[in-house]
Write a protein that holds these residues in place. Structure first.
Motif, short mmCIF file in Angstrom:
data_model
loop_
_atom_site.label_atom_id
_atom_site.label_comp_id
_atom_site.label_asym_id
_atom_site.label_seq_id
_atom_site.Cartn_x
_atom_site.Cartn_y
_atom_site.Cartn_z
N GLY A 108 -32.38 -46.08 -18.32
CA GLY A 108 -32.56 -46.28 -16.89
C GLY A 108 -32.79 -45.00 -16.12
O GLY A 108 -32.34 -43.93 -16.50
N PRO A 140 -32.17 -44.03 -12.22
CA PRO A 140 -31.63 -44.59 -10.98
C PRO A 140 -32.62 -44.67 -9.83
O PRO A 140 -32.73 -45.73 -9.19
CB PRO A 140 -30.46 -43.66 -10.66
CG PRO A 140 -30.04 -43.12 -11.99
CD PRO A 140 -31.31 -43.01 -12.80
N ASP A 177 -34.96 -47.50 -10.57
CA ASP A 177 -34.27 -48.79 -10.50
C ASP A 177 -34.15 -49.27 -9.06
O ASP A 177 -34.32 -50.45 -8.77
CB ASP A 177 -32.89 -48.71 -11.15
CG ASP A 177 -32.97 -48.54 -12.67
OD1 ASP A 177 -34.05 -48.83 -13.24
OD2 ASP A 177 -31.97 -48.11 -13.26
N ARG A 211 -37.56 -50.38 -7.99
CA ARG A 211 -37.88 -51.65 -8.65
C ARG A 211 -37.20 -52.81 -7.95
O ARG A 211 -37.81 -53.84 -7.68
CB ARG A 211 -37.48 -51.60 -10.13
CG ARG A 211 -37.82 -52.87 -10.89
CD ARG A 211 -37.36 -52.83 -12.33
NE ARG A 211 -35.97 -52.45 -12.51
CZ ARG A 211 -34.93 -53.28 -12.36
NH1 ARG A 211 -35.13 -54.53 -12.03
NH2 ARG A 211 -33.70 -52.86 -12.55
N ARG A 212 -35.90 -52.65 -7.64
CA ARG A 212 -35.18 -53.73 -6.96
C ARG A 212 -35.76 -54.00 -5.57
O ARG A 212 -35.93 -55.16 -5.17
CB ARG A 212 -33.69 -53.37 -6.84
CG ARG A 212 -32.90 -53.71 -8.09
CD ARG A 212 -31.40 -53.65 -7.85
NE ARG A 212 -30.92 -52.31 -7.57
CZ ARG A 212 -30.63 -51.38 -8.49
NH1 ARG A 212 -30.77 -51.68 -9.76
NH2 ARG A 212 -30.19 -50.19 -8.15
N TYR A 218 -43.48 -53.60 -12.28
CA TYR A 218 -43.73 -52.39 -13.06
C TYR A 218 -45.17 -51.92 -12.96
O TYR A 218 -45.44 -50.72 -12.96
CB TYR A 218 -43.32 -52.59 -14.53
CG TYR A 218 -41.83 -52.57 -14.72
CD1 TYR A 218 -41.09 -51.43 -14.40
CD2 TYR A 218 -41.16 -53.69 -15.18
CE1 TYR A 218 -39.72 -51.41 -14.56
CE2 TYR A 218 -39.79 -53.67 -15.35
CZ TYR A 218 -39.07 -52.53 -15.04
OH TYR A 218 -37.71 -52.51 -15.18
#
Length: 167
Positions: A3, A5, A8, A11-12, A31
């Motif tokens: 991962g 951070p 991530d 992405r969220r 992605y």
């Protein structure tokens, strides 16, 4: 693989703006969008990653592979016999003038290799299998040249009628 951070979080955030159905596609779209953003925002970094990927694609051992002893030896042996000899034979064939079918194999290998370099898919290189098969064909050509040369040196060329290492 591991991962990141900041990625991530991006992405969220991006996933929340996309429709949830069909669920099988939204991850690829997220992605894909993040990948395009990275390439357009950091083109020189992406180019550097692609160059690194270009030369590391054919290395025999991946640093994260947990293989030991005999398996490492087998992988290195495979690398020398198939990848190494395949590349050398390909160059020799290009210098001697390859037939149309062999040139087609080179184009097919390039068509498989370029996406591997441009789009980082997997570190285990299972997508390189098609290229390995083609390099195996060229390695076979190299082995036949080597055997013909040895037979010629020993005066045993009668065992390979119709084959001349100079052709």
């Amino acid at each position: 693989e591991i991962g990141c951070p900041p990625l991530d979080v991006q992405r969220r955030a991006l996933a929340e703006t996309m429709p949830k159905e069909p669920a099988a596609l939204w991850g690829d779209r997220v992605y894909g969008t993040l990948g395009r953003q990275y390439v357009t925002q950091h083109p020189t970094d992406y180019l550097g990653l692609s160059f690194r990927r270009a030369w590391t694609t054919f290395l025999p051992l991946h640093p994260r592979q947990g293989i030991g002893g005999l398996k490492q030896l087998i992988v290195v042996f495979y690398f020398v016999l198939v990848i190494g000899l395949g590349f050398v034979s390909l160059v020799i064939g290009l210098k001697k003038g390859l037939q149309r079918e062999a040139k087609l194999l080179i184009w097919v290998a390039l068509a498989n290799y370029i996406p591997l370099v441009a789009i980082y898919v997997s570190s285990d290189l299972r997508y390189r299998t098609g290229i390995d098969l083609i390099l195996g064909c060229f390695a076979g050509y190299g082995f036949s040249l080597l055997v013909a040369r040895v037979l010629q040196i020993r005066g045993l060329q009668r065992y390979m009628p119709g084959f001349h290492p100079s052709s």
